[in-house]
Design a protein around this motif. Structure first.
Motif, mmCIF file in Angstrom:
data_model
loop_
_atom_site.group_PDB
_atom_site.id
_atom_site.type_symbol
_atom_site.label_atom_id
_atom_site.label_comp_id
_atom_site.label_asym_id
_atom_site.label_seq_id
_atom_site.Cartn_x
_atom_site.Cartn_y
_atom_site.Cartn_z
ATOM 1 N N ALA A 28 0.834 -1.209 0.000
ATOM 2 C CA ALA A 28 0.000 0.000 0.000
ATOM 3 C C ALA A 28 0.866 1.256 0.000
ATOM 4 C CB ALA A 28 -0.923 -0.015 1.215
ATOM 5 N N ARG A 29 1.951 1.219 0.781
ATOM 6 C CA ARG A 29 2.837 2.391 0.806
ATOM 7 C C ARG A 29 3.483 2.606 -0.557
ATOM 8 N NH1 ARG A 29 3.921 0.478 6.125
ATOM 9 N NH2 ARG A 29 5.663 -0.781 5.415
ATOM 10 N N ALA A 30 3.817 1.502 -1.212
ATOM 11 C CA ALA A 30 4.486 1.613 -2.509
ATOM 12 C C ALA A 30 3.534 2.085 -3.606
ATOM 13 C CB ALA A 30 5.087 0.261 -2.896
ATOM 14 N N SER A 31 2.257 1.936 -3.363
ATOM 15 C CA SER A 31 1.297 2.324 -4.408
ATOM 16 C C SER A 31 0.478 3.526 -3.971
ATOM 17 C CB SER A 31 0.370 1.154 -4.731
ATOM 18 O OG SER A 31 -0.393 0.808 -3.594
ATOM 19 N N ARG A 32 1.092 4.368 -3.160
ATOM 20 C CA ARG A 32 0.366 5.555 -2.694
ATOM 21 C C ARG A 32 -0.074 6.402 -3.890
ATOM 22 N NH1 ARG A 32 3.925 8.741 0.956
ATOM 23 N NH2 ARG A 32 3.001 7.564 2.640
ATOM 24 N N PRO A 33 -1.341 6.801 -3.916
ATOM 25 C CA PRO A 33 -1.806 7.621 -5.037
ATOM 26 C C PRO A 33 -1.101 8.972 -5.052
ATOM 27 C CG PRO A 33 -3.457 7.534 -3.302
ATOM 28 C CD PRO A 33 -2.396 6.557 -2.918
#
Lengths: 115, 198
Positions: A28-33
């Motif tokens: 989730a952190r790596a895919s932060r919008p």
């Protein structure tokens, strides 16, 4: 669980939680919008509109405005536009030599000499 | 076009309060640094709370707008600017959630990834993030906010408590219950998402 900056374990997160949920949190952190440029520009436009500095009062402008108001006031009362010391332009377009003491305005404000 | 993650470090070194004071005086460069520094995280929290991009953008813009309006009279009162922004964004997001509550759980269930045979090869990190996002949306809103702030945004527990205006103990309780629910939802999908031990 160690945070992404290597600051050590996060209190309250057990080893069991780390093994189970850590990959999901990391993903989730790596895919932060990320905000797109359109949103950024809208936010900056808001900033420009909301943080406009208040107009600064400038003394020359203030003095000119006060002089204009005073001249307008005098012309409104006397019908005579003062041009220079003792010289005025009357409503019929002729120049007159006037004295402030002789004018209606002077009378109104009781500027006459006493005694 | 995204603004870029590198923007986060733009302006690093100058404190938020100093930048906001400059922005309040009409310094567009200072406002830009603040926006680049905080907008991505505010947007991320709003999107993970709402599960919807357009609404999240509205909230991120509104939160920043409220910051600009307070800029001239900004009184930190011990709270960091980032904490204040998170709090505003979180409250706006929760307001929206409460307005649209009917029907939301169904949308969450539909959003859960299909753990069928074809998904066994889907090991991408994006799928894990999507699975987490879907599970987050099934949590009660306060548990969701606590999990997002603590485990995704990695705020210290004390700052999460400050954002949510709760005690640290109350936050820990929310986190514990939230993690338990997430595990129940996500563990069955571990194998499908390429994680061992499912």
């Amino acid at each position: 669980m160690t945070d992404r900056n290597g600051r050590g374990p996060i209190p309250g997160v057990s080893g069991e939680d780390e093994g189970d949920l850590a990959p999901f949190f990391a993903a989730a952190r790596a895919s932060r919008p990320e905000p797109d440029a359109r949103l950024l520009e809208a936010v900056l436009a808001d900033a420009a509109a909301e943080t406009q500095p208040a107009p600064r009062w400038r003394w020359p402008a203030a003095a000119a405005l006060a002089a204009s108001v005073a001249a307008g006031f005098l012309i409104g009362i006397t019908g005579i536009a003062p041009l220079d010391d003792g010289l005025a332009l009357s409503a019929d377009g002729t120049f007159e030599i006037v004295s402030a003491l002789d004018s209606d305005a002077a009378g109104f404000f009781d500027l006459g000499w006493e005694g | 076009m995204a603004c870029g993650r590198g923007a986060e470090i733009f302006g690093e070194g100058e404190a938020d309060d100093a930048l906001l004071a400059r922005a309040a005086a009409g310094d567009g460069a200072a406002a830009r640094i603040l926006a680049l520094r905080h907008l991505p995280r505010v947007l991320a929290v709003a999107e993970r709370m709402l599960g919807e991009r357009a609404e999240a953008e509205d909230i991120a813009q509104e939160a920043m707008l409220r910051l600009w309006r307070r800029a001239e009279d900004w009184q930190p009162d011990g709270a960091r600017l980032s904490t204040w922004l998170y709090r505003v964004a979180a409250n706006l997001a929760i307001d929206r959630l409460r307005r649209r509550r009917p029907g939301a759980p169904l949308a969450v269930l539909e959003a859960l990834p299909d753990p069928g045979p074809g998904a066994e090869t889907a090991l991408a990190r994006r799928d894990r993030a999507a699975a987490l996002d879907a599970a987050l949306l099934a949590l009660p809103e306060r548990q969701r906010l606590a999990i997002v702030l603590r485990h995704i945004e990695e705020l210290p527990q004390e700052e999460v408590a400050s954002v949510m205006e709760l005690s640290v103990e109350a936050v820990e309780s929310l986190l514990s219950r939230g993690r338990r629910s997430l595990r129940a939802m996500l563990l069955p999908q571990r194998a499908a998402l390429g994680l061992e031990g499912g």
